[in-house]
Scaffold this active site. Sequence first.
Site, PDB file in Angstrom:
ATOM      1  N   ARG A   1      -4.114   9.107  -3.103  1.00  0.00           N
ATOM      2  CA  ARG A   1      -3.810  10.289  -2.282  1.00  0.00           C
ATOM      3  C   ARG A   1      -3.860  11.533  -3.169  1.00  0.00           C
ATOM      4  O   ARG A   1      -3.108  11.629  -4.140  1.00  0.00           O
ATOM      5  CB  ARG A   1      -2.428  10.149  -1.659  1.00  0.00           C
ATOM      6  CG  ARG A   1      -2.000  11.307  -0.752  1.00  0.00           C
ATOM      7  CD  ARG A   1      -0.578  11.071  -0.231  1.00  0.00           C
ATOM      8  NE  ARG A   1      -0.478   9.783   0.439  1.00  0.00           N
ATOM      9  CZ  ARG A   1       0.678   9.179   0.716  1.00  0.00           C
ATOM     10  NH1 ARG A   1       1.824   9.738   0.375  1.00  0.00           N
ATOM     11  NH2 ARG A   1       0.683   8.012   1.334  1.00  0.00           N
TER      12      ARG A   1
ATOM     13  N   HIS B   1       1.072   7.481  -4.986  1.00  0.00           N
ATOM     14  CA  HIS B   1      -0.310   7.323  -4.534  1.00  0.00           C
ATOM     15  C   HIS B   1      -1.271   8.176  -5.367  1.00  0.00           C
ATOM     16  O   HIS B   1      -2.425   7.791  -5.577  1.00  0.00           O
ATOM     17  CB  HIS B   1      -0.429   7.733  -3.068  1.00  0.00           C
ATOM     18  CG  HIS B   1       0.061   6.724  -2.094  1.00  0.00           C
ATOM     19  ND1 HIS B   1      -0.724   5.694  -1.616  1.00  0.00           N
ATOM     20  CD2 HIS B   1       1.257   6.588  -1.484  1.00  0.00           C
ATOM     21  CE1 HIS B   1      -0.034   4.968  -0.752  1.00  0.00           C
ATOM     22  NE2 HIS B   1       1.175   5.492  -0.652  1.00  0.00           N
TER      23      HIS B   1
ATOM     24  N   ASP C   1      -1.279   1.442   0.792  1.00  0.00           N
ATOM     25  CA  ASP C   1      -0.574   1.095   2.025  1.00  0.00           C
ATOM     26  C   ASP C   1      -1.466   0.149   2.814  1.00  0.00           C
ATOM     27  O   ASP C   1      -2.620   0.489   3.108  1.00  0.00           O
ATOM     28  CB  ASP C   1      -0.301   2.346   2.870  1.00  0.00           C
ATOM     29  CG  ASP C   1       0.636   3.331   2.191  1.00  0.00           C
ATOM     30  OD1 ASP C   1       1.364   2.929   1.259  1.00  0.00           O
ATOM     31  OD2 ASP C   1       0.638   4.508   2.599  1.00  0.00           O
TER      32      ASP C   1
ATOM     33  N   GLU D   1       9.512   0.859   2.604  1.00  0.00           N
ATOM     34  CA  GLU D   1       8.281   0.831   3.402  1.00  0.00           C
ATOM     35  C   GLU D   1       7.593  -0.506   3.220  1.00  0.00           C
ATOM     36  O   GLU D   1       7.071  -0.787   2.127  1.00  0.00           O
ATOM     37  CB  GLU D   1       7.341   1.976   2.985  1.00  0.00           C
ATOM     38  CG  GLU D   1       7.925   3.365   3.214  1.00  0.00           C
ATOM     39  CD  GLU D   1       7.055   4.489   2.675  1.00  0.00           C
ATOM     40  OE1 GLU D   1       7.317   5.644   3.034  1.00  0.00           O
ATOM     41  OE2 GLU D   1       6.119   4.209   1.889  1.00  0.00           O
TER      42      GLU D   1
ATOM     43  N   HIS E   1       3.910  -0.559   1.578  1.00  0.00           N
ATOM     44  CA  HIS E   1       3.663   0.234   0.377  1.00  0.00           C
ATOM     45  C   HIS E   1       3.803  -0.625  -0.877  1.00  0.00           C
ATOM     46  O   HIS E   1       4.878  -1.190  -1.128  1.00  0.00           O
ATOM     47  CB  HIS E   1       4.691   1.378   0.370  1.00  0.00           C
ATOM     48  CG  HIS E   1       4.617   2.311  -0.795  1.00  0.00           C
ATOM     49  ND1 HIS E   1       4.430   3.661  -0.632  1.00  0.00           N
ATOM     50  CD2 HIS E   1       4.742   2.118  -2.133  1.00  0.00           C
ATOM     51  CE1 HIS E   1       4.449   4.260  -1.824  1.00  0.00           C
ATOM     52  NE2 HIS E   1       4.632   3.327  -2.751  1.00  0.00           N
TER      53      HIS E   1
END
Length: 225
Positions: free
Chosen positions: A94, A139, A146, A204, A207
């Site tokens: 990301r 990320h 993910d 999460e 993740h």
Amino acid sequence: MKKLIGFLCGILCGCGAMAQTDEIPPDFGYITDFLPLVVLEIRYAGTHNFTGKPVNGYEQPQAILSKPALIQLKKAYQYFLKKGYTFKFFDAYRPQTAVNHFRIWARDPSDTLMKKEFYPKLQKKDLFKLGYISTQSGHSRGSTLDLTLIDLKTGAELDMGSPYDFFGTISHHNTQKINEAQKQNRLLLKQGMRKFWFIAYPKEWWHYTLYNESFRNTYFDFPVR
């Protein structure tokens, strides 16, 4: 030239540096070049995400990781294929640009377009302190992803008890709000990923981060394209 210098300093310094470049670095690659039989649903390249809009930094719905993470991920992929499953990816590398986009979004109390679907019981101002959004994301270091599992026989995602990117305790690994079958599905993913050194994030279920990741202190900012 400044972006190139910034990128090289980030690699060499390894001290929380920002590595900016316009192109994918040589130590990164595309997941689909390593794993042929997977599904990509890169939410931040479109509108089905908690902001309701395409996120800055995502120019194409691609999934990119550091090559050390890709090597380990391929082993996990082969392991799950033998069990009758493949991966669906929602996000991988990301850009810091996208993280900055989330920060700006979170500070606008009037923008609640996707609240009902993704954070119905939370206030946007609380998403930082609750650990769902941060000023820097793992990320962006290139070894976090993910994902979920797809049953190869049915083509359906396994029921994990809550949707991807749902901000709430039902998404936590230790939640008691899901049934036994959903717990077992999460455990299947968690145990399989752990065999290949991917560590789960407790809040999460989707993740995972490669243990001993290559760029532990470097945050990259090249576009996903």
